[in-house]
Write an enzyme that holds these catalytic residues in place. Structure first.
Site, PDB file in Angstrom:
ATOM      1  CD  GLU A 253      -2.945  -1.175   2.269  1.00 21.99           C
ATOM      2  OE1 GLU A 253      -2.952  -0.185   3.244  1.00 21.99           O
ATOM      3  OE2 GLU A 253      -3.604  -1.951   2.252  1.00 21.99           O
ATOM      4  CD  GLU A 359      -3.782  -6.296   4.156  1.00 18.77           C
ATOM      5  OE1 GLU A 359      -2.351  -5.973   3.863  1.00 18.77           O
ATOM      6  OE2 GLU A 359      -4.417  -5.370   4.782  1.00 18.77           O
TER       7      GLU A 359
END
Ligand SMILES: *[C@@H]1O[C@H](CO)[C@@H](O)[C@H](O)[C@H]1NC(C)=O
Ligand SMILES: *[C@@H]1O[C@H](CO)[C@@H](O)[C@H](O)[C@H]1NC(C)=O
Ligand SMILES: *[C@@H]1O[C@H](CO)[C@@H](O)[C@H](O)[C@H]1NC(C)=O
Ligand SMILES: *[C@@H]1O[C@H](CO)[C@@H](O)[C@H](O)[C@H]1NC(C)=O
Length: 531
Positions: A253, A359
């Site tokens: 991220e 995820e």
């Protein structure tokens, strides 16, 4: 007669003995959890469907967990079955091939697993996810160094400072005590190769412009190659423990480094800088090596809303990136704010690249006050909804977040607590399997690696609510259909070629149906005999 009855009983007993039912614990105002302790844990076996029959498995808000049911396909349409809804499967139109499903071995998961004082309980946890009588997961994600689901912040080679040659690179105690032993037991229990995706949250502070674990940062220019080496060293260290890394992502991220509220480890990138790093450093370091050139490189590894940044803009600036990367990883946290069509747009022009969900978890948002919501069926529904949407947008797999957490949703060094399909209660020597656990299993157990998604047409009345669905053809030459009913009990017709069956779906339920593909069975013969 007596003999027939005996045979019947044997068959029935065999059937019951094969599956160990859920030890149900009803949670007030919610659904049930299944309790596993040192002597008992529920199991599910996959039954081979007989020609012309299906085996269906149902889990529901009312408390069914992989409830088995058999039924028949017929070549004549029965009008009186009350199914105005038909799922028509087209065997001739093949879509993406499936990699698999799994979860993450974080420090948190490893700590809970290794803390069970009873080895049988440890086995039950691993077998529940990976074993032959469990969900048969075949993928994992593992952090390279620490992440928020660690008890403290750490990276490898934190000292000496500015050590561009990584002369002091050693794995952490967390790797040796928790992650490596847990992954080794997972490998031993799994029914197929476990494909592991490894990801860095943050490299050591000295590689970063802000010299902090979190906050706005970029990699320092002089350490671009060092950061690539930092990743490849991890692959080789794990290999020494007989653990193969299947893919690495380009950093977890990267967007987090630009968000004001991120408390955990991160590393920022600009699309241009990441492109350069892939072309000059990460790509060649992996793909031009002689020992780890098979390792796949996945970029993005962030919310799908950021695909334009970490994919579209990056490859526009640096088209050569496409020579090095194999695909894209996506997280689910902003799915509500970004249409799934963004997934289609990304790979439409790059059919050799794939997208993998890397995820997802429930309870992560500030407005979700209950971080762990035991027995919550709506959280199972979010998983099912997301997996169905992703598969129907050509994703090749779906990796959940922490394999297990405690009742607080941790440990997590920045208190970023969330939910997990398995919650541990070490003080009672037990763990519980939540509805999300079964949600995962409805896909992972019946959609093995190499399954190919099939095109489906849903025929229904104009005002009828649709039944979310996916269909695949498995390497065992069976067809698997997953049906998600979010409303009241209803009948749905499943049609393949000229064969039909009508299945009753429970209220608020998910059903996985498996039957032999027509070409592989005496099906064709039956069809001829029936006409
Ligand atoms: C373990 O679970 C089983 C099934 O629910 C139960 O019969 C047994 O009493 C439990 N054992 C302990 C020690 O709690
Ligand atoms: C190497 O790393 C360890 C921690 O893993 C640290 O204690 C040690 O001081 C480091 N060595 C040097 C020369 O910095
Ligand atoms: C990587 O290998 C390819 C072909 O094997 C070669 O053309 C290229 O120059 C190499 N790149 C680097 C950066 O080593
Ligand atoms: C480990 O298990 C014990 C009970 O056996 C429990 O009291 C303790 O809190 C657990 N530790 C962690 C870190 O969860």
């Amino acid at each position: 007669m007596a003999k027939i009855r005996t045979i019947f009983m044997l068959v029935t007993l065999g059937y019951v003995a094969a599956d160990v039912p859920c030890a149900r614990r009803q949670i007030e105002k919610k659904s049930v959890v299944c309790v596993c302790n040192a002597t008992y844990c529920d199991e599910i076996t996959r039954d081979d469907p007989a020609p012309g029959k299906y085996v269906a498995y149902t889990s529901s808000e009312a408390g069914s967990r992989f409830k088995k049911q058999e039924g028949e396909f017929t070549s004549y349409y029965k009008w009186n079955e009350g199914a105005s809804h038909t799922i028509v499967i087209d065997l001739s139109k093949n879509k993406q091939s499936i990699q698999g499903f799994g979860g993450a071995v974080t420090d948190a998961a490893g700590i809970h697993w290794s803390n069970f004082s009873n080895p049988q309980l440890q086995d039950y946890l691993i077998n529940s996810y990976f074993g032959k009588n469990g969900l048969e997961y075949n993928m994992l994600r593992v952090p390279i160094g620490g992440c928020d689901f660690s008890t403290h912040d750490y990276a490898y080679n934190e000292l000496p400072w500015n050590d561009g040659q990584l002369t002091n690179y050693t794995l952490s105690p967390e790797d040796f005590i928790y992650k490596i032993p847990m992954i080794q037991q997972i490998k031993a229990a799994a029914t197929s190769d476990v494909h592991i995706v490894a990801t860095v949250w943050s490299p050591p502070k000295w590689m970063k412009t802000n010299e902090k674990p979190n906050g706005p940062s970029l990699i320092k220019e002089e350490f671009m190659q060092t950061y690539a080496d930092y990743i490849t060293k991890f692959i080789r260290e794990y290999k020494k423990h007989d653990i193969d890394i299947w893919a690495v992502t380009t950093t977890n991220e990267p967007q987090d480094a630009f968000l004001p509220f991120t408390r955990f480890q991160d590393l920022g990138w600009t699309p241009g800088k990441m492109g350069q790093w892939i072309i000059n450093n990460l790509g060649p370091t992996i793909k031009n090596s002689s020992d780890i050139n098979h390792v796949k490189i996945l970029t993005v590894d962030d919310q799908r809303i950021t695909i334009p940044l970490w994919f579209n803009i990056m490859i526009e600036k640096h088209p050569e990136v496409l020579n090095w990367i194999d695909g894209i990883g996506v997280h689910w946290y902003t799915d509500k704010f970004s249409p799934a069509a963004i997934l289609e747009a990304a790979v439409k022009n790059h059919p050799d690249k794939f997208i993998l969900a890397t995820e997802a978890c429930e309870g992560s948002f500030p407005w979700q006050l209950e971080k762990v919501s035991l027995g919550d069926w709506s959280r199972a529904q979010s998983y099912i909804h997301s997996i169905l949407e992703d598969l129907n947008y050509n994703l090749v797999g779906w990796i959940d977040w922490n394999l297990c957490l405690d009742k607080q949703g941790g440990p997590n060094w920045v208190k970023n607590f969330v939910d997990s399909p398995i919650i541990v209660f070490p003080e009672n020597n037990e763990f519980v399997k939540q509805p999300m656990f079964y949600a995962m299993g409805h896909f992972s157990k019946w959609i093995p690696r190499g399954s190919v998604r099939l095109e489906v047409e849903e025929k229904k009345g104009l005002l009828e609510k649709s039944v979310d669905h996916v269909a695949v053809l498995t390497p065992k030459d069976t067809v698997v259909v997953v049906l998600h009913n979010t409303g009241n009990a209803r009948n749905v017709r499943v049609q393949l070629c000229e064969e039909h069956t009508v299945i009753a779906l429970e209220k608020a339920s998910v059903t996985t149906l498996e039957f032999q593909a027509p070409s592989a069975s005496s099906y064709n013969y039956n069809k001829i005999m029936n006409t």
